[in-house]
Write a protein that holds these residues in place. Sequence first.
Motif, PDB file in Angstrom:
ATOM      1  N   MET A 175      26.030   5.279 -52.218  1.00 50.50           N
ATOM      2  CA  MET A 175      26.671   6.574 -52.020  1.00 50.50           C
ATOM      3  C   MET A 175      27.619   6.506 -50.837  1.00 50.50           C
ATOM      4  SD  MET A 175      25.176   8.725 -54.257  1.00 50.50           S
ATOM      5  CE  MET A 175      25.165  10.398 -53.612  1.00 50.50           C
ATOM      6  N   SER A 176      28.783   7.099 -50.976  1.00 49.23           N
ATOM      7  CA  SER A 176      29.698   7.190 -49.834  1.00 49.23           C
ATOM      8  C   SER A 176      29.177   8.249 -48.871  1.00 49.23           C
ATOM      9  CB  SER A 176      31.102   7.577 -50.297  1.00 49.23           C
ATOM     10  OG  SER A 176      31.116   8.914 -50.777  1.00 49.23           O
ATOM     11  N   LEU A 177      29.593   8.135 -47.614  1.00 45.01           N
ATOM     12  CA  LEU A 177      29.212   9.135 -46.618  1.00 45.01           C
ATOM     13  C   LEU A 177      29.718  10.509 -47.034  1.00 45.01           C
ATOM     14  CD1 LEU A 177      27.838   9.683 -43.912  1.00 45.01           C
ATOM     15  CD2 LEU A 177      30.006   9.100 -42.781  1.00 45.01           C
ATOM     16  N   ILE A 189      18.627  18.543 -50.850  1.00 43.73           N
ATOM     17  CA  ILE A 189      17.829  17.760 -49.912  1.00 43.73           C
ATOM     18  C   ILE A 189      17.903  16.318 -50.398  1.00 43.73           C
ATOM     19  CG2 ILE A 189      15.482  17.371 -49.053  1.00 43.73           C
ATOM     20  CD1 ILE A 189      15.112  20.484 -49.593  1.00 43.73           C
ATOM     21  N   ILE A 190      18.288  15.406 -49.503  1.00 46.18           N
ATOM     22  CA  ILE A 190      18.580  14.026 -49.906  1.00 46.18           C
ATOM     23  C   ILE A 190      17.455  13.094 -49.483  1.00 46.18           C
ATOM     24  CG2 ILE A 190      20.192  12.098 -49.693  1.00 46.18           C
ATOM     25  CD1 ILE A 190      22.363  14.178 -49.023  1.00 46.18           C
ATOM     26  N   SER A 191      16.988  12.310 -50.446  1.00 47.73           N
ATOM     27  CA  SER A 191      15.945  11.324 -50.185  1.00 47.73           C
ATOM     28  C   SER A 191      16.439   9.952 -50.627  1.00 47.73           C
ATOM     29  CB  SER A 191      14.663  11.691 -50.930  1.00 47.73           C
ATOM     30  OG  SER A 191      13.616  10.803 -50.609  1.00 47.73           O
ATOM     31  N   CYS A 192      16.248   8.957 -49.790  1.00 43.73           N
ATOM     32  CA  CYS A 192      16.638   7.585 -50.112  1.00 43.73           C
ATOM     33  C   CYS A 192      15.523   6.926 -50.926  1.00 43.73           C
ATOM     34  CB  CYS A 192      16.900   6.794 -48.832  1.00 43.73           C
ATOM     35  SG  CYS A 192      17.347   5.061 -49.103  1.00 43.73           S
ATOM     36  N   GLY A 193      15.892   6.386 -52.075  1.00 39.23           N
ATOM     37  CA  GLY A 193      14.895   5.734 -52.915  1.00 39.23           C
ATOM     38  C   GLY A 193      15.547   4.839 -53.947  1.00 39.23           C
ATOM     39  N   HIS A 194      14.750   3.994 -54.573  1.00 39.14           N
ATOM     40  CA  HIS A 194      15.277   2.984 -55.501  1.00 39.14           C
ATOM     41  C   HIS A 194      16.470   2.300 -54.841  1.00 39.14           C
ATOM     42  CE1 HIS A 194      12.755   3.796 -59.035  1.00 39.14           C
ATOM     43  NE2 HIS A 194      12.698   5.028 -58.534  1.00 39.14           N
ATOM     44  N   SER A 195      16.229   1.870 -53.619  1.00 42.43           N
ATOM     45  CA  SER A 195      17.285   1.337 -52.753  1.00 42.43           C
ATOM     46  C   SER A 195      16.933  -0.074 -52.306  1.00 42.43           C
ATOM     47  CB  SER A 195      17.433   2.250 -51.527  1.00 42.43           C
ATOM     48  OG  SER A 195      18.220   1.636 -50.529  1.00 42.43           O
ATOM     49  N   ASN A 196      17.969  -0.933 -52.263  1.00 42.99           N
ATOM     50  CA  ASN A 196      17.791  -2.300 -51.777  1.00 42.99           C
ATOM     51  C   ASN A 196      18.574  -2.488 -50.479  1.00 42.99           C
ATOM     52  OD1 ASN A 196      16.490  -4.804 -52.263  1.00 42.99           O
ATOM     53  ND2 ASN A 196      18.432  -5.720 -52.880  1.00 42.99           N
ATOM     54  N   SER A 203      23.248   3.005 -42.058  1.00 44.22           N
ATOM     55  CA  SER A 203      23.886   3.294 -40.775  1.00 44.22           C
ATOM     56  C   SER A 203      23.411   4.638 -40.221  1.00 44.22           C
ATOM     57  CB  SER A 203      25.403   3.334 -40.947  1.00 44.22           C
ATOM     58  OG  SER A 203      25.759   4.400 -41.817  1.00 44.22           O
ATOM     59  N   ASN A 204      23.609   4.832 -38.940  1.00 47.97           N
ATOM     60  CA  ASN A 204      23.210   6.091 -38.310  1.00 47.97           C
ATOM     61  C   ASN A 204      23.913   7.277 -38.949  1.00 47.97           C
ATOM     62  OD1 ASN A 204      21.417   4.887 -36.535  1.00 47.97           O
ATOM     63  ND2 ASN A 204      22.939   4.649 -34.902  1.00 47.97           N
ATOM     64  N   ASP A 205      25.187   7.099 -39.330  1.00 49.27           N
ATOM     65  CA  ASP A 205      25.919   8.188 -39.975  1.00 49.27           C
ATOM     66  C   ASP A 205      25.263   8.587 -41.292  1.00 49.27           C
ATOM     67  OD1 ASP A 205      27.758   8.379 -37.968  1.00 49.27           O
ATOM     68  OD2 ASP A 205      29.342   7.274 -39.002  1.00 49.27           O
ATOM     69  N   LYS A 206      24.868   7.578 -42.077  1.00 47.90           N
ATOM     70  CA  LYS A 206      24.221   7.889 -43.355  1.00 47.90           C
ATOM     71  C   LYS A 206      22.801   8.428 -43.144  1.00 47.90           C
ATOM     72  CE  LYS A 206      26.742   5.239 -46.802  1.00 47.90           C
ATOM     73  NZ  LYS A 206      26.657   4.261 -47.922  1.00 47.90           N
ATOM     74  N   LEU A 207      22.082   7.828 -42.221  1.00 46.74           N
ATOM     75  CA  LEU A 207      20.720   8.306 -41.963  1.00 46.74           C
ATOM     76  C   LEU A 207      20.703   9.764 -41.518  1.00 46.74           C
ATOM     77  CD1 LEU A 207      18.857   5.347 -40.187  1.00 46.74           C
ATOM     78  CD2 LEU A 207      18.307   6.396 -42.390  1.00 46.74           C
ATOM     79  N   GLU A 209      22.322  12.049 -42.764  1.00 46.76           N
ATOM     80  CA  GLU A 209      22.391  12.882 -43.967  1.00 46.76           C
ATOM     81  C   GLU A 209      21.152  12.729 -44.852  1.00 46.76           C
ATOM     82  OE1 GLU A 209      24.851  14.941 -43.991  1.00 46.76           O
ATOM     83  OE2 GLU A 209      25.831  13.953 -42.290  1.00 46.76           O
ATOM     84  N   VAL A 210      20.232  11.846 -44.475  1.00 42.31           N
ATOM     85  CA  VAL A 210      19.035  11.577 -45.273  1.00 42.31           C
ATOM     86  C   VAL A 210      17.868  12.392 -44.721  1.00 42.31           C
ATOM     87  CG1 VAL A 210      17.334   9.812 -45.904  1.00 42.31           C
ATOM     88  CG2 VAL A 210      19.771   9.288 -46.009  1.00 42.31           C
ATOM     89  N   ASN A 211      17.284  13.221 -45.585  1.00 45.08           N
ATOM     90  CA  ASN A 211      16.138  14.044 -45.183  1.00 45.08           C
ATOM     91  C   ASN A 211      14.808  13.331 -45.354  1.00 45.08           C
ATOM     92  OD1 ASN A 211      18.228  16.078 -46.792  1.00 45.08           O
ATOM     93  ND2 ASN A 211      17.567  16.865 -44.817  1.00 45.08           N
ATOM     94  N   GLY A 212      14.751  12.411 -46.324  1.00 45.29           N
ATOM     95  CA  GLY A 212      13.482  11.759 -46.604  1.00 45.29           C
ATOM     96  C   GLY A 212      13.648  10.448 -47.340  1.00 45.29           C
ATOM     97  N   PHE A 213      12.501   9.853 -47.705  1.00 44.60           N
ATOM     98  CA  PHE A 213      12.449   8.607 -48.467  1.00 44.60           C
ATOM     99  C   PHE A 213      11.460   8.793 -49.614  1.00 44.60           C
ATOM    100  CE2 PHE A 213      14.081   7.402 -44.378  1.00 44.60           C
ATOM    101  CZ  PHE A 213      14.976   6.373 -44.629  1.00 44.60           C
ATOM    102  N   THR A 214      11.861   8.375 -50.805  1.00 40.37           N
ATOM    103  CA  THR A 214      11.080   8.622 -52.023  1.00 40.37           C
ATOM    104  C   THR A 214      10.073   7.510 -52.285  1.00 40.37           C
ATOM    105  OG1 THR A 214      12.819   9.949 -53.043  1.00 40.37           O
ATOM    106  CG2 THR A 214      11.266   8.887 -54.533  1.00 40.37           C
TER     107      THR A 214
END
Length: 377
Positions: A175-177, A189-196, A203-207, A209-214
């Motif tokens: 995903m772009s910033l 609400i954004i959760s990071c998941g199915h991610s490699n 990055s701190n900028d992306k983090l 925008e991340v509310n959680g982890f799936t």
Amino acid sequence: MVMKAISAPRLFDGEQYRYDAALVWKDGHIHAVMPISELPKDIEHQHYDEGVIAPGFIDIQVNGGGDVMFNNDISSSAIETICQAHRKYGTAYLLPTLISSTPEKIAKALSTAEQAVNEKIAGMLGVHIEGPWLNEAKKGAHDATLFYSPTVDDLSQFPWPHNAKVLITAATEKMSLEALRYLQQVGAIISCGHSNATVEQLSNDKLAEVNGFTHLFNAMSPFEGREPGVVGTALNSDHAWCSIITDGIHVHPNSFLLAHRAKPQGKLLIVTDAMATVGSKTNRFELDGQIIEVIDNKLVNAEGSLAGAHIGMDQSVANVIRWGIEESEALKMASTYPALAMKANDLGKLASGYRAAATVLNANYQTQAVLVDGKLY
């Protein structure tokens, strides 16, 4: 409407225990928690001789239930069936979850979620869009042919709800910033998941925008000494919550306990990731042309890969208590913490003004009753 009450030997209000206490509600909202002895004599009152009354359980990842998969039937009636199936296992509210699908089905899921919330379908809180903005290397049971990286213009075509909560699981490296920021702007609400992702890609900028982890530990790059990966980043990101499947199959109990030790209090919450087999008569279903079935209490596809879970919230709570977590913390992981994660400010506690939502468990943590918006099931 008349006042009603339920009571039990113990009541956990989300912060502390009350003994021989009653939960009193009217018009779908909690009026008070009071001693049973102080209840008005003419009040409609249901007493449970054993167990505990807790804030209503909230499951933010439910793919299906009652022989219905949300992917296969994106309708209000399907949502109602799923909610009914999970209510038997203590879930008061849930997010029906759309597994990676087409843009047309994503749009339908978003509009159906808004419709179902507006129709006040009992237990419907919002919708979880899990993919297709994922990493093929961590696809799990998802169809990778559907994956893509959306632009802001792509995202702007969707009918984002106003009343239904929206949770998005995405591989943030895909995903772009600008896309992440757009999703925040529309209230998702954004959760990071199915991610490699590597730690550099998170990055701190992306983090920010991340509310959680799936479903922590599952379908994400692992923690290693020279590369923290998504797991290490999730454990090290104090601002972000982590959902976790506690069936004892997806995550080893010791890994769960390590995560609980690492995350700040309130930032680890239980999900079932349940499929159509919860409350099912058949214990099998079809997803994207694959037959998924329960074998040795595991949900697997034809290749033997895990494909969701076959468990309810009450058993999930019972498991973490058995693994050594205090009962009050386990109850909050199923109610108070998901409410905070979803920014549902009127759920997660048994207190005056909150929605009348509670889960009643017996001494073995099996569901006796569930209260949803003032209606006792």
